[in-house]
Design an enzyme around this catalytic site. Structure first.
Site, short mmCIF file in Angstrom:
data_model
loop_
_atom_site.label_atom_id
_atom_site.label_comp_id
_atom_site.label_asym_id
_atom_site.label_seq_id
_atom_site.Cartn_x
_atom_site.Cartn_y
_atom_site.Cartn_z
N CYS A 152 0.84 -1.21 0.00
CA CYS A 152 0.00 0.00 0.00
C CYS A 152 0.87 1.24 0.00
O CYS A 152 1.84 1.35 0.73
CB CYS A 152 -0.96 -0.05 1.19
SG CYS A 152 -0.85 1.28 2.34
N GLU A 153 0.50 2.18 -0.87
CA GLU A 153 1.36 3.36 -1.03
C GLU A 153 1.17 4.38 0.08
O GLU A 153 1.95 5.31 0.20
CB GLU A 153 1.12 4.01 -2.40
CG GLU A 153 -0.22 4.69 -2.56
CD GLU A 153 -0.39 5.24 -3.98
OE1 GLU A 153 0.24 4.70 -4.90
OE2 GLU A 153 -1.15 6.20 -4.14
N HIS A 154 0.17 4.20 0.91
CA HIS A 154 -0.03 5.15 2.00
C HIS A 154 0.74 4.78 3.26
O HIS A 154 1.17 5.65 4.01
CB HIS A 154 -1.52 5.26 2.34
CG HIS A 154 -2.34 5.76 1.19
ND1 HIS A 154 -3.59 5.27 0.88
CD2 HIS A 154 -2.07 6.70 0.26
CE1 HIS A 154 -4.05 5.90 -0.20
NE2 HIS A 154 -3.15 6.76 -0.59
N HIS A 155 0.89 3.47 3.52
CA HIS A 155 1.57 3.03 4.75
C HIS A 155 2.75 2.10 4.47
O HIS A 155 3.41 1.66 5.39
CB HIS A 155 0.57 2.29 5.66
CG HIS A 155 -0.64 3.11 6.00
ND1 HIS A 155 -1.80 3.07 5.27
CD2 HIS A 155 -0.84 4.01 6.99
CE1 HIS A 155 -2.68 3.91 5.79
NE2 HIS A 155 -2.13 4.50 6.84
N GLN A 194 -5.45 -0.33 -4.30
CA GLN A 194 -6.08 -1.46 -4.99
C GLN A 194 -6.89 -1.01 -6.21
O GLN A 194 -6.94 -1.72 -7.22
CB GLN A 194 -6.96 -2.22 -3.99
CG GLN A 194 -7.52 -3.52 -4.57
CD GLN A 194 -8.28 -4.33 -3.54
OE1 GLN A 194 -7.89 -4.38 -2.38
NE2 GLN A 194 -9.37 -4.94 -3.95
N HIS A 239 -5.76 -5.61 3.51
CA HIS A 239 -4.75 -4.55 3.62
C HIS A 239 -4.23 -4.53 5.05
O HIS A 239 -4.99 -4.24 5.98
CB HIS A 239 -5.38 -3.20 3.27
CG HIS A 239 -5.77 -3.09 1.83
ND1 HIS A 239 -5.28 -2.11 1.01
CD2 HIS A 239 -6.59 -3.85 1.06
CE1 HIS A 239 -5.78 -2.27 -0.21
NE2 HIS A 239 -6.58 -3.32 -0.21
N CYS A 297 -2.45 -2.47 6.49
CA CYS A 297 -2.54 -1.15 7.14
C CYS A 297 -3.87 -1.02 7.87
O CYS A 297 -4.04 -0.15 8.72
CB CYS A 297 -2.34 -0.03 6.13
SG CYS A 297 -3.54 -0.02 4.79
ZN LIG Z 1 -2.50 1.72 3.70
#
Ligand SMILES: [Zn+2]
Length: 213
Positions: A96-99, A137, A165, A167
């Site tokens: 995941c590109e956020h976490h 995703q 996910h 995260c």
């Molecule tokens: Zn994430």
């Protein structure tokens, strides 16, 4: 000492970036180890920065992979086969590109051939080419479908992704067991409800073949 060759980075993702050195990457990991509250110089952690840098090469190998090239070779001797081709339950390992936390799940890829087909392992490799990058995703699902549509030009493409996910399961709201489902339907799968229904029943028909592991 292992010499790790940097992956060839595709031009569109690398236009403004310079590749950091192995030493810079390892130093960044050392800082994160300290940030976590540990001592990067203790015995158990001494080789960790180098291991993490190597692991990142694997997690993000997709940046050096060209999905269009994977689909370049097709076969036209199909005796007119024009029904759904479905590759079901392709293992998905993404980040995941956020976490920067793992996204683990499975992908179903289907298309309706138009005069030509592609080797089935190539569909799985296209999934990996996009999965082994920093992702969300929704974008991953669209990229896989759009690339197959653009290169193979079939009568339709369908991609369904089901994934957990980390995260969300191991931090944040802590909701293990939750999976996210996304789909992108193109061509006949988008326009024809009967074709779409047939696909979804093929994906969900677990008892049909007996060939699953
Ligand atoms: Zn994430």
């Amino acid at each position: 000492m292992n010499i790790v060759t940097p992956p060839a980075v595709l031009p569109e993702t690398a236009s403004t970036m310079s590749q950091p050195s192995q030493e810079q990457a390892e130093e960044a990991v050392r800082i994160l180890l300290q940030w976590a509250g540990d001592d990067p110089d203790r015995e158990g952690l001494r080789d960790t920065p180098a291991r993490v840098a190597r692991a990142y090469r694997e997690f993000f190998v997709g940046y050096g992979t060209d999905p269009v090239a994977i689909l370049a070779r097709t076969f036209e001797e199909t005796d007119g086969y024009d029904e759904i081709v479905l590759l079901r339950d392709i293992r998905l390992e993404s980040t995941c590109e956020h976490h920067m936390a793992p996204i683990i799940g499975r992908v179903h890829v289907a298309y309706l051939p138009h005069h030509r087909v592609v080797g089935i392992s190539k569909l799985a490799r296209v999934v990996d080419a996009y999965a082994k990058r920093l992702q969300i995703q929704e974008k991953l699902t669209a990229q896989i479908a759009n690339t197959i549509q653009d290169v193979l030009e079939p009568r339709g493409v369908a991609v369904v992704v089901e994934a957990a996910h980390q995260c969300m399961t191991t931090r944040g709201v802590h909701k293990p067991g939750v999976t996210m489902v996304t789909s992108r339907m193109l061509g006949a799968f988008r326009d024809n409800p009967a074709t779409r229904r047939e696909l979804l029943s093929m994906i969900n028909n677990r008892s049909g073949t007996g060939y699953t592991e």
